[in-house]
Design an enzyme around this catalytic site. Structure first.
Site, PDB file in Angstrom:
ATOM      1  N   LYS A  54       0.825  -1.180  -0.009  1.00  0.00           N
ATOM      2  CA  LYS A  54       0.122  -0.279  -0.054  1.00  0.00           C
ATOM      3  C   LYS A  54       0.721   1.275  -0.121  1.00  0.00           C
ATOM      4  O   LYS A  54       0.514   2.163  -0.663  1.00  0.00           O
ATOM      5  CB  LYS A  54      -0.945  -0.103   1.135  1.00  0.00           C
ATOM      6  CG  LYS A  54      -2.168  -1.173   1.095  1.00  0.00           C
ATOM      7  CD  LYS A  54      -2.609  -1.556  -0.136  1.00  0.00           C
ATOM      8  CE  LYS A  54      -3.555  -2.582  -0.180  1.00  0.00           C
ATOM      9  NZ  LYS A  54      -3.018  -3.884   0.409  1.00  0.00           N
ATOM     10  N   TYR A 269     -12.864 -14.084   1.881  1.00  0.00           N
ATOM     11  CA  TYR A 269     -11.834 -13.212   2.428  1.00  0.00           C
ATOM     12  C   TYR A 269     -11.443 -13.140   3.922  1.00  0.00           C
ATOM     13  O   TYR A 269     -12.406 -13.253   4.717  1.00  0.00           O
ATOM     14  CB  TYR A 269     -12.310 -11.676   2.202  1.00  0.00           C
ATOM     15  CG  TYR A 269     -11.342 -10.531   2.547  1.00  0.00           C
ATOM     16  CD1 TYR A 269     -10.271 -10.465   1.881  1.00  0.00           C
ATOM     17  CD2 TYR A 269     -11.588  -9.916   3.752  1.00  0.00           C
ATOM     18  CE1 TYR A 269      -9.078  -9.107   2.386  1.00  0.00           C
ATOM     19  CE2 TYR A 269     -10.807  -8.895   4.310  1.00  0.00           C
ATOM     20  CZ  TYR A 269      -9.671  -8.703   3.512  1.00  0.00           C
ATOM     21  OH  TYR A 269      -8.666  -7.534   4.072  1.00  0.00           O
ATOM     22  N   TYR A 295      -3.621 -12.747   2.396  1.00  0.00           N
ATOM     23  CA  TYR A 295      -3.138 -12.260   0.768  1.00  0.00           C
ATOM     24  C   TYR A 295      -2.085 -12.960   0.240  1.00  0.00           C
ATOM     25  O   TYR A 295      -2.360 -13.886  -0.661  1.00  0.00           O
ATOM     26  CB  TYR A 295      -2.795 -10.808   0.647  1.00  0.00           C
ATOM     27  CG  TYR A 295      -3.831  -9.645   0.891  1.00  0.00           C
ATOM     28  CD1 TYR A 295      -4.763  -9.247   0.092  1.00  0.00           C
ATOM     29  CD2 TYR A 295      -4.010  -9.285   2.316  1.00  0.00           C
ATOM     30  CE1 TYR A 295      -6.038  -8.564   0.314  1.00  0.00           C
ATOM     31  CE2 TYR A 295      -4.880  -8.420   2.821  1.00  0.00           C
ATOM     32  CZ  TYR A 295      -5.844  -7.911   1.789  1.00  0.00           C
ATOM     33  OH  TYR A 295      -6.782  -7.057   2.231  1.00  0.00           O
TER      34      TYR A 295
HETATM   35  C1  LIG Z   1      -4.098  -5.062   0.007  1.00  0.00           C
HETATM   36  C2  LIG Z   1      -3.043  -6.087   0.022  1.00  0.00           C
HETATM   37  C3  LIG Z   1      -2.876  -6.967  -1.103  1.00  0.00           C
HETATM   38  C4  LIG Z   1      -3.806  -6.697  -2.073  1.00  0.00           C
HETATM   39  O1  LIG Z   1      -3.431  -5.674  -2.948  1.00  0.00           O
HETATM   40  P1  LIG Z   1      -4.708  -5.026  -3.930  1.00  0.00           P
HETATM   41  O2  LIG Z   1      -3.922  -3.804  -4.741  1.00  0.00           O
HETATM   42  O3  LIG Z   1      -5.748  -4.593  -2.960  1.00  0.00           O
HETATM   43  O4  LIG Z   1      -5.259  -5.998  -4.639  1.00  0.00           O
HETATM   44  C5  LIG Z   1      -1.861  -7.958  -1.297  1.00  0.00           C
HETATM   45  N1  LIG Z   1      -1.251  -8.281   0.136  1.00  0.00           N
HETATM   46  C6  LIG Z   1      -1.401  -7.499   0.937  1.00  0.00           C
HETATM   47  C7  LIG Z   1      -0.387  -7.881   2.329  1.00  0.00           C
HETATM   48  C8  LIG Z   1      -2.189  -6.388   1.238  1.00  0.00           C
HETATM   49  O5  LIG Z   1      -2.157  -5.810   2.271  1.00  0.00           O
END
Ligand SMILES: *Cc1c(COP(=O)(O)O)cnc(C)c1O
Length: 339
Positions: A54, A269, A295
């Site tokens: 992010k 999720y 993720y």
């Molecule tokens: C937000 C996030 C993702 C996914 O990225 P997006 O751009 O939202 O698809 C992957 N890994 C981590 C650790 C995240 O915080």
């Protein structure tokens, strides 16, 4: 492309390119003579706040917020949102107040999920947290807060979950150029670039960046960990188109440019899967590297499955983008207990 990006206000949060490393021990442990070389891009090592993907988006989002004279940064997410935590850290660094609207999207009510991990860090970074039930439209709450603050003489910048506005996605368009430059230095080309897909901005940004550079976005493959597959494909494609329009309006995606894969979402999720537990443990034990349970763990499970199924060829290197999320491991401690 770089020239156009540089005209946009950008708040520096990264310390230059993140490393790309080869996982030779993991290749041995996976034991397939026919394994493709496996590399990782360490976007978990980005600058501040515990790191993660992010921050690349936040360089552009905070940049715009400062450019507009805002004094407050408001965003949304699930209770254990990494994006919320990194927004709080980046806002602190930029001297902005931060407000987070966090919903109970994931039905885990244990202490660890409710208080540890990202929740602990949101508080340390000084963010104001508004907690809401899963049915609440968090973005609407965020926008109401902005109106309220405006009436009091403040100015707030609002962005939705994951920071995945087209502007935020530019962070990953820049990353695409970074990967291409690193491929040049390493003297190789990744046949597959694997990423987790949550709010789709990481995939969309990378795809726009490769397309604008005249490269092949179809070599990116994301595993959905949030939306059902059809929705994930639609959202990723729309976002990629809008991001590309910002950097190269003359260019267009074609069939096969956006590859989103199903099979690792499980029950939804933030709900752990056995394949995720295996991937997190395997990568930790073979390489000393940490994936997160929501993720990276699920997407890496997709990579392991593809290798075991022999989907990718021996001499063709694959790159997995490590996106951070380490605090999530602490939030899921009860789920990792094996007694
Ligand atoms: C937000 C996030 C993702 C996914 O990225 P997006 O751009 O939202 O698809 C992957 N890994 C981590 C650790 C995240 O915080």
């Amino acid at each position: 492309m770089l020239i156009q990006l540089q005209r946009r206000p950008r708040f520096n949060l990264l310390e230059g390119p993140t490393p790309i490393q080869r996982l030779t021990r993991l290749e041995q442990v996976l034991g397939c003579g026919g394994c493709p070389p496996i590399y990782v891009k360490r976007d978990d090592l980005t600058g501040i706040g515990g790191g993660g993907n992010k921050l690349r988006k936040l360089e552009f989002l905070i940049g715009e917020a400062l450019d507009q004279g805002c004094d407050t940064f408001i965003t949304t997410g699930a209770r254990q949102s990494n994006h919320a935590r990194l927004s709080a850290a980046a806002a602190a660094r930029a001297g902005l107040s931060c407000e987070l609207v966090l919903t109970d999207t994931v039905t885990r009510d244990d202490e660890a999920y409710q208080r540890n991990g990202n929740v602990l860090l949101d508080d340390l970074f000084g963010a104001t947290v508004r907690r809401r039930t899963a049915d609440v439209d968090a973005l609407a709450v965020a926008q109401e807060r902005a109106v309220h603050l405006f009436a009091k003489g403040h100015r707030a910048y609002v962005v939705g979950s994951g920071g995945s506005s087209p502007l935020g996605c530019l962070g990953y368009a820049v990353c695409a150029e970074e990967i291409m430059a690193q491929e040049h230095d390493l003297g190789l080309r990744f046949h597959r670039i694997i990423v987790p897909n949550g709010s789709s901005g990481t995939h969309a940004g990378l795809a726009a960046g490769l397309k604008a550079a005249g490269d092949e976005p179809g070599r990116i493959e994301s595993f959905t960990v949030l939306a059902p597959i059809e929705k994930a494909r639609t959202v990723t494609t729309e976002l990629a188109v809008r991001t590309l329009a910002l950097i190269d309006p003359a260019s267009e995606f074609v069939e096969g440019d956006i590859v989103v894969t199903d099979g690792q979402l499980g029950e939804g999720y933030g709900v752990p899967t056995d394949a995720m537990f295996e991937a997190v443990r395997l990568v930790a034990r073979s390489e000393g590297l940490l994936l997160d349970p929501v993720y990276g763990g699920k997407a890496f499970a997709g990579l392991i499955a593809a290798i075991r199924e022999g989907r990718w060829r021996k001499g063709e290197p694959v790159l997995f983008v490590m996106t951070g999320g380490l605090p999530g491991l602490f939030a899921y401690e009860p789920a990792f207990r094996r007694d």
